[in-house]
Design a protein around this motif. Structure first.
Motif, short mmCIF file in Angstrom:
data_model
loop_
_atom_site.label_atom_id
_atom_site.label_comp_id
_atom_site.label_asym_id
_atom_site.label_seq_id
_atom_site.Cartn_x
_atom_site.Cartn_y
_atom_site.Cartn_z
N SER A 159 0.92 -1.44 0.09
CA SER A 159 0.06 -0.04 -0.16
C SER A 159 0.89 1.27 -0.21
N LYS A 160 2.07 1.21 0.65
CA LYS A 160 2.99 2.35 0.41
C LYS A 160 4.61 1.95 0.09
N SER A 166 0.68 1.25 5.64
CA SER A 166 -0.63 2.46 5.50
C SER A 166 -1.17 2.84 6.83
N THR A 167 -2.01 3.86 6.89
CA THR A 167 -2.46 4.29 8.04
C THR A 167 -3.44 3.26 8.56
#
Length: 391
Positions: A159-160, A166-167
């Motif tokens: 995701s990152k 990620s959050t």
């Protein structure tokens, strides 16, 4: 008179040292210290470590196992988390990996250093160190799960970019860490407390050497010692509630001084690490070594008193608390912390983590260990420390 039952006069070193260490923290906080001042603060830090171990033993004698080791592990970890967040808030991008480096260092130091030293001391004393495989195995499984969820998965998520969550992923890791930590505490202190109580060495050894003992099967826990297995090595009466409360307050003061003084000398440590051309991750290792010194000394002293299970409670409990409390705290702090939060381990550290889990599982399964197992754990720790300096 036993150190666990005596009163604490104002001139007792266990009272004076934490106060002096706190004064050193107050005078050094936020200042650039000259060399001689750094030496004095470091001396106060060492004294605070010894005082913390003493007061932890007094509290442990009063509340019994496994609550005694839990008090020390949780207290140190909470203050360690505060140190990490403070350093990250002041350091900017250069501290992006500080939480990962410190937490992983704590896992390696506790699971290999504290456990290895405790097994070595226990085996030197009784030829075989005995403990409850059920409780230690449950603790090891919790450590392994927390470490993989929080320190390994970020390297592989997509995701990152980079070894980051990620959050949403960070929030899940924080909730999962808290849930596992809470479940472990409930099992350790309520539902299966007997799995974490010290084993009677003589009974376990005789059971292991008897003709009916099956090879590779751990002996059943024997009767506890007269002091509940959590005294100071003899049959001394537990301290009064007042003495235990005084020791609890002095324990917290000593731990605050340990972590605060460690922060005070951290600029000198960072400068020395940079001047020597060493990786920045060495800073996290040194911080972890400093803040885990009280647990290490307490675990070794417990092993010398035939309470290896208490030592393992301290080691694995500190590792669980380090991950289970640090990750949620960092997730919450990331709301106002600027810069990236690197949590994923590199290939070398993942190999060392996998080796630690495998070796630990083989050590814990029989319920008893020899010098060899203690030595193996210490060699794994030595490899980690060497590769931290020379990656």
């Amino acid at each position: 008179m036993s150190t666990a039952t005596r009163r604490f006069p104002l001139t007792d070193w266990t009272v004076v040292v934490p106060v002096v260490a706190l004064l050193a923290l107050a005078f050094s906080w936020g200042r650039d210290l000259p060399g001689f001042a750094v030496g004095l603060v470091a001396l106060c830090l060492g004294g605070a470590v010894l005082a913390a171990v003493h007061h932890a033993e007094v509290v442990a004698h009063r509340v019994g196992e496994p609550f005694g080791s839990l008090v020390l592990a949780v207290a140190v970890t909470i203050i360690e988390v505060a140190l990490i967040v403070t350093l990250m808030a002041d350091g900017g991008d250069k501290t992006a990996s500080l939480a990962r480096d410190t937490v992983f260092a704590a896992v390696m130091i506790t699971c290999n250093g504290i456990v290895g030293l405790s097994l070595l001391v226990g085996a030197l004393r009784n030829r075989v160190a005995v403990f409850n495989a059920e409780g230690s195995g449950a603790a090891l499984a919790t450590v392994a799960t927390l470490a993989v969820l929080s320190l390994v998965l970020p390297t592989f998520t997509t995701s990152k970019p980079g070894p980051e969550f990620s959050t949403a992923q960070l929030a899940f890791a924080a909730v999962a860490s808290l849930a596992l930590y809470g479940l472990f505490i409930a099992v350790q202190t309520v539902r299966h407390r007997d799995y974490f109580l010290p084993v009677d060495t003589a009974s376990a050894a005789s059971g292991a050497s008897g003709a009916s003992a099956a090879p590779g099967v751990s002996a059943a826990p024997g009767p506890k010692k007269a002091d509940g297995g959590d005294g100071d090595g003899g049959h001394a009466a537990p301290p009064t509630s007042r003495a235990a409360l005084v020791s609890l307050g002095l324990l917290l003061a000593a731990l605050i001084a340990v972590v605060g003084d460690a922060k005070a000398v951290s600029p000198t440590i960072e400068a020395a690490v940079a001047g020597a051309g060493l990786p920045n991750a060495v800073v996290g290792v040194i911080i972890a070594l400093l803040v885990l010194a009280p647990e290490t000394l307490a675990a070794v002293r417990a092993a010398r008193r035939d309470r290896v299970q208490t030592s393992l409670n301290l080691g694995y409990g500190s590792a669980i608390a380090s991950i289970g409390l640090t990750i949620p705290a960092i997730a919450l702090a990331s709301v106002w912390l600027s810069g990236p939060l690197l949590l994923g381990l590199g290939p070398v550290h993942m190999v060392l983590l996998a080796l630690t889990v495998v070796v630990s599982a083989l050590t814990i399964a029989p319920g008893r260990a020899t010098l060899l197992q203690g030595g193996v754990h210490l060699v794994v720790l030595a490899a980690y420390l060497f590769l931290a300096v020379s990656p």
